[in-house]
Design a protein around this motif. Structure first.
Motif, mmCIF file in Angstrom:
data_model
loop_
_atom_site.group_PDB
_atom_site.id
_atom_site.type_symbol
_atom_site.label_atom_id
_atom_site.label_comp_id
_atom_site.label_asym_id
_atom_site.label_seq_id
_atom_site.Cartn_x
_atom_site.Cartn_y
_atom_site.Cartn_z
ATOM 1 N N ASN A 192 0.864 -1.188 0.000
ATOM 2 C CA ASN A 192 0.000 0.000 0.000
ATOM 3 C C ASN A 192 0.904 1.242 0.000
ATOM 4 O O ASN A 192 0.992 1.969 0.987
ATOM 5 N N ASP A 211 -5.171 -6.125 4.840
ATOM 6 C CA ASP A 211 -4.628 -6.314 3.492
ATOM 7 C C ASP A 211 -5.722 -6.007 2.474
ATOM 8 O O ASP A 211 -6.914 -6.260 2.729
ATOM 9 N N HIS A 212 -5.295 -5.542 1.292
ATOM 10 C CA HIS A 212 -6.256 -5.176 0.250
ATOM 11 C C HIS A 212 -7.266 -6.302 -0.016
ATOM 12 O O HIS A 212 -8.489 -6.085 0.005
ATOM 13 N N THR A 266 -8.208 -0.597 4.785
ATOM 14 C CA THR A 266 -6.737 -0.640 4.775
ATOM 15 C C THR A 266 -6.174 0.606 5.447
ATOM 16 O O THR A 266 -5.321 0.510 6.338
#
Ligand code: NZQ
Ligand code: ZN
Length: 384
Positions: free
Chosen positions: A68, A278-279, A272
């Motif tokens: 990210n 987590d995505h 996120t």
């Protein structure tokens, strides 16, 4: 089928040992900046393969791009690009490194005052540096598309952008380099790529038979190979099928001429940014809520999904719809994902902050552009 114009210019170089073909892809005499993440490429031999392939070429390096990727980190790379007069960017990593590289390519040529405007205001970019990539994680499709997603950690925002100027010139996909991934990241890739297909499919029918058939095949393959890879992580054929499926899931091919609904992705950004999920994990939580909330509007496509991907035996129409929603959630759970907000300690009084970005950006999501921040909140409340 709706009208469309389509061009995907990314050259794919696929297979074992193909990193050795790197130099042949680069224009003569270029100064190359190699961009990478937290250092996994130095432990698993990918860095050495890349350096060997680039011998004789002038290279610079920029490591430390986070999952990210953060705006401030990217801006440090932009400084290096300008100081060293770099003319080609080479991303070596997963979606985060490739996305960061696309943003850096845009920001280095941006003429406006503040490059964050590219994401925050969707400011037009007129030019970007050329880039290529060596993919190390099959998930996002970033290696074969024109999108990027960047976070601004100081303001807890995560936003996306797309421009044909940031299509990579080439992407090298060697399935063997994915063996070193922790299984959690492999599972993330399976769920993320499955979601990319579903968000270009699960809307309403427009008699787009080619796109629908491709999408259904991709979902079957990702689901079957995804379940297999957890048991046989070093099987080349499984890795190869997952890698190529992930690129096809988001290289715009299946999305031409059809309505799309990216609401799970967009709503998920704040899970996120605020809670560090987590995505792919954000998507596994939200999609069953979107399906439930929109099950009348999406009924025809949910039924096709149930019949063609989950092999659900038709009973009544409404039972088929409900069983398909359950089957999607069960698939995510069998890939090791949590599917409820409460499993992360997220409670009802967190929902307003979770939809604040939808409100601020005034997003109207979904294929009918009717999912505003209030609807997003209702969707999340179905997932507590
Ligand atoms: O940082 P390093 O050391 O490279 O480690 C990474 C990172 O910790 C590790 N990893 C990658 N390849 C590896 C490896 N570890 C061992 N062996 C390997 N071969 O995996 C971790 C996760 O990497 P990351 O790049 O963050 O994962 P992913 O590819 O899932 O990318 C996620 C990002 O892509 C964005 C997401 O929002 C998120 O920021 N997306 C981009 C899209 C696009 N450009 O089209 C669409 C997607 O929907 C998504 O939004
Ligand atoms: Zn995604």
């Amino acid at each position: 089928m709706n009208n469309f114009e389509f061009c995907n210019p990314v050259k794919i170089i696929f297979g074992k040992g193909m990193i050795s073909r790197l130099t042949a892809q680069l224009p003569a005499g270029v100064k190359v900046l190699i961009l990478y993440g937290g250092g996994s490429i130095k432990k698993n031999g990918i860095y050495d393969q890349v350096k060997n392939a680039l011998s004789g070429i002038e290279t610079f390096e920029f490591g430390g791009i986070q999952p990210n990727p953060d705006y401030d980190t990217c801006m440090k790379a932009v400084e290096l690009v300008k100081n060293e007069k770099i003319d080609f960017l080479l991303a070596v990593g997963g979606g985060s490194v490739i996305d960061a590289t696309k943003f850096i390519a845009s920001a280095a040529c941006y003429e406006g005052e503040d490059p964050w405007d590219i994401l925050r205001k969707g400011a037009a970019i007129k030019k970007a540096l050329p880039l290529g990539c060596v993919l190390t994680l099959a998930a996002t499709g970033s290696e074969m598309n024109e999108r990027f997603v960047i976070s601004k950690n100081d303001s807890k925002l995560k936003l996306g952008f797309a421009s044909p100027l940031v299509f990579p010139q080439f992407a090298i996909l060697d399935p063997e380099v994915t063996y070193s991934l922790p299984l959690k990241q492999v599972a993330n890739g399976v769920v993320d790529s499955f979601m990319h297909v579903i968000e270009q499919y699960l809307t309403y029918p427009v008699n787009a038979r080619v796109q629908d058939a491709f999408a259904e095949s991709l979902m079957c393959i990702i689901k079957e190979e995804g379940l297999k890879v957890l048991k046989k992580p070093n099987d080349y054929a499984i890795r190869a099928n997952l890698m190529w499926a992930a690129s096809n899931a988001l290289n715009s091919w299946i999305g031409q001429g059809v309505p799309q609904d990216w609401s799970s992705h967009r709503i998920g950004y704040s899970l996120t940014a605020l809670f560090g999920l987590d995505h792919a994990q954000t998507l596994a939580v939200i999609l069953p809520g979107v399906m439930e909330y929109k099950k009348k509007e999406k009924k025809d496509k949910i039924i096709s999904l149930g019949l063609s991907v989950f092999n659900i035996m038709p009973n009544s129409e409404s039972a088929l719809v409900d069983e398909t929603i359950d089957a999607v959630e069960a698939f995510f759970r069998s890939m090791g994902f949590s599917t409820r907000l409460s499993e992360f300690g997220i409670k009802e009084n967190d929902l307003n902050s979770l939809v604040q970005h939808v409100r601020e950006m005034n997003w109207q999501l979904g294929e009918h552009a009717d999912i505003d921040w209030q609807a997003a909140k209702e969707i999340l409340s179905l997932r507590l």
